[in-house]
Scaffold this motif. Structure first.
Motif, PDB file in Angstrom:
ATOM      1  N   ASN A   8       0.838  -1.193   0.000  1.00  0.00           N
ATOM      2  CA  ASN A   8       0.000   0.000   0.000  1.00  0.00           C
ATOM      3  C   ASN A   8       0.876   1.246   0.000  1.00  0.00           C
ATOM      4  N   LYS A  10       1.796   4.876  -1.770  1.00  0.00           N
ATOM      5  CA  LYS A  10       1.686   5.630  -3.017  1.00  0.00           C
ATOM      6  C   LYS A  10       1.611   4.670  -4.207  1.00  0.00           C
ATOM      7  N   VAL A  11       0.518   3.928  -4.255  1.00  0.00           N
ATOM      8  CA  VAL A  11       0.291   2.991  -5.355  1.00  0.00           C
ATOM      9  C   VAL A  11      -1.097   3.233  -5.930  1.00  0.00           C
ATOM     10  N   LYS A  12      -1.237   2.921  -7.188  1.00  0.00           N
ATOM     11  CA  LYS A  12      -2.532   3.072  -7.837  1.00  0.00           C
ATOM     12  C   LYS A  12      -3.491   1.975  -7.375  1.00  0.00           C
ATOM     13  N   PHE A  13      -2.955   0.760  -7.185  1.00  0.00           N
ATOM     14  CA  PHE A  13      -3.761  -0.379  -6.768  1.00  0.00           C
ATOM     15  C   PHE A  13      -3.155  -1.028  -5.530  1.00  0.00           C
ATOM     16  N   ASN A  96       2.471  -4.583 -10.453  1.00  0.00           N
ATOM     17  CA  ASN A  96       1.010  -4.633 -10.538  1.00  0.00           C
ATOM     18  C   ASN A  96       0.344  -3.599  -9.637  1.00  0.00           C
ATOM     19  N   ALA A  97       1.001  -3.231  -8.549  1.00  0.00           N
ATOM     20  CA  ALA A  97       0.465  -2.193  -7.670  1.00  0.00           C
ATOM     21  C   ALA A  97       0.570  -0.813  -8.314  1.00  0.00           C
ATOM     22  N   GLU A  98       1.446  -0.673  -9.292  1.00  0.00           N
ATOM     23  CA  GLU A  98       1.684   0.575 -10.017  1.00  0.00           C
ATOM     24  C   GLU A  98       2.007   1.746  -9.091  1.00  0.00           C
ATOM     25  N   PRO A  99       3.248   1.794  -8.601  1.00  0.00           N
ATOM     26  CA  PRO A  99       3.661   2.925  -7.761  1.00  0.00           C
ATOM     27  C   PRO A  99       3.499   4.239  -8.519  1.00  0.00           C
ATOM     28  N   SER A 100       3.153   5.291  -7.795  1.00  0.00           N
ATOM     29  CA  SER A 100       2.979   6.601  -8.427  1.00  0.00           C
ATOM     30  C   SER A 100       4.337   7.127  -8.897  1.00  0.00           C
ATOM     31  N   ASP A 101       4.303   8.119  -9.755  1.00  0.00           N
ATOM     32  CA  ASP A 101       5.529   8.675 -10.333  1.00  0.00           C
ATOM     33  C   ASP A 101       6.450   9.292  -9.299  1.00  0.00           C
TER      34      ASP A 101
END
Length: 164
Positions: A8, A10-13, A96-101
């Protein structure tokens, strides 16, 4: 619930991981041999193509194998799963969690402490989930191996991974 691990921050998912099902995952690594192997970049498509080609060549030369002829191989695989120590790469879960930039670090939260790693280093983490065929119930649910040098001293009692 104590065997569940979270990714969890700063991740998109946000992701929930259940290490008890990884024994069936074909991406699992044999920890008894993994740390002794040389690191090589693996092209998954190339490896898949080679394995299919090898299978195709064998079928042409030897003919199709009947289902009953692979019994010894299945027994060996079952024996390995019941006695082996296994891990899995952290990288696909993090991707897969896609961390934010703006995410720069991964914080490993354990019962005893927190460990902060740059996100680039965190992609090389190996999550050990079984030892000698048994899940890590006492000091698990996973052990974190940061690199080959941490083979004998993994981080234990992991609760979550927080992306910052």
């Amino acid at each position: 619930m104590e065997n569940i691990i979270f990714i969890n921050g700063k991740v998109k998912f946000p992701i929930t991981l259940d290490p008890s099902v990884w024994i069936f995952d074909e991406r699992k690594l044999d920890l008894d041999t993994y740390f002794d192997q040389q690191e090589t970049a693996v092209n998954e498509l190339e490896e898949y193509t080679k394995s299919i080609s090898k299978h195709w060549d064998r079928e042409i030369v030897e003919g199709a194998q009947l289902p009953g002829t692979k019994k010894k191989e299945k027994t060996f695989i079952k024996e390995t799963m019941l006695t082996g120590s296994f891990g899995i790469r952290f990288q696909p879960f993090l991707e897969n969690a896609e961390p934010s930039d703006d995410a720069r670090f991964v914080v490993i939260e354990s019962d005893e402490d927190e460990y902060t790693l740059p996100i680039e280093e965190a992609q090389h983490i190996i999550l050990g989930f079984s030892t000698k065929g048994k899940p890590l119930t006492e000091d698990g649910p996973v052990h974190v191996y940061l690199n080959k040098d941490s083979k004998d001293h993994p981080i234990k009692k992991i609760k979550s991974f927080r992306v910052e």
